[in-house]
Design a protein around this motif. Sequence first.
Motif, short mmCIF file in Angstrom:
data_model
loop_
_atom_site.label_atom_id
_atom_site.label_comp_id
_atom_site.label_asym_id
_atom_site.label_seq_id
_atom_site.Cartn_x
_atom_site.Cartn_y
_atom_site.Cartn_z
N GLY A 53 0.82 -1.21 0.00
CA GLY A 53 0.00 0.00 0.00
C GLY A 53 0.85 1.25 0.00
O GLY A 53 2.08 1.20 -0.11
N TRP A 55 2.06 4.62 2.02
CA TRP A 55 2.29 5.05 3.40
C TRP A 55 2.93 6.43 3.40
O TRP A 55 3.90 6.67 2.68
CB TRP A 55 3.21 4.05 4.11
N CYS A 88 5.63 3.46 -1.08
CA CYS A 88 4.59 2.61 -1.65
C CYS A 88 5.23 1.24 -1.90
O CYS A 88 6.26 1.15 -2.57
CB CYS A 88 4.05 3.19 -2.95
N GLU A 174 -3.10 -2.02 10.75
CA GLU A 174 -3.91 -1.67 9.58
C GLU A 174 -3.69 -0.23 9.13
O GLU A 174 -3.62 0.06 7.95
CB GLU A 174 -5.39 -1.90 9.89
N GLY A 175 -3.54 0.68 10.08
CA GLY A 175 -3.42 2.09 9.73
C GLY A 175 -2.03 2.67 9.77
O GLY A 175 -1.81 3.81 9.36
N TYR A 176 -1.06 1.92 10.30
CA TYR A 176 0.30 2.44 10.38
C TYR A 176 1.33 1.31 10.45
O TYR A 176 1.02 0.19 10.83
CB TYR A 176 0.48 3.39 11.56
N LYS A 191 -1.14 4.96 6.75
CA LYS A 191 -1.76 4.57 5.49
C LYS A 191 -2.36 5.80 4.82
O LYS A 191 -3.02 6.61 5.46
CB LYS A 191 -2.87 3.54 5.77
N LYS A 192 -2.10 5.95 3.52
CA LYS A 192 -2.66 7.08 2.76
C LYS A 192 -4.07 6.75 2.33
O LYS A 192 -4.40 5.63 2.05
CB LYS A 192 -1.82 7.35 1.52
#
Length: 192
Positions: A53, A55, A88, A174-176, A191-192
Amino acid sequence: MTVTNSATVTPQVLEAAASGAKRSAQQVTAALLDAERQTKVERRQFSPEALLGNWRLRFTAPKKPTYKAGKPQGSGFYMPGLAIASLCFSRDDNDQLTIQNQLQVGPVKLRFTGPAKFLPKKNLLAFDFVRLQVLVGSLTLINLPLRSKAAKAGDFVATSVAKLPFFSFFMAEEGYVAARGRSGGLALWVKK
């Protein structure tokens, strides 16, 4: 006097920092060091899919933070909104990991791309930049191949990790995500 357990405080501090709530640089650096230590103690392993993903770099502690006399030492800083640094991780058509590292200031982007490989026992992502691009908006001004360390050795896959830059990940939520780089600095990406 209330005694807090760093194992319960650490995720709260990192989640707050990742969500944009400001915590002191010392708190975030200490939380990163605690998370790194906890991952090593528990021998946690991550999969490369946890890293896939886009980041955005939220916080960095570049001066090799560490423990001294059992206490976290060192400090870092939040990335200013003017400069957007991002990573990424993706897979190419051959299912091989790739990395893109980009710094954007206004419409100008400096972008490095190349192959990556993940060593799950160490949560280590080694990479090699083989292309440099400079873009303004969507217009590419410079697009050059780089003579990389792996290219000099002949083959990225066969190149020893000791000869490559890498990130040693110790958090993959999940978010970082958080990692220590080859230079010894710590980083927290969201996460972007």
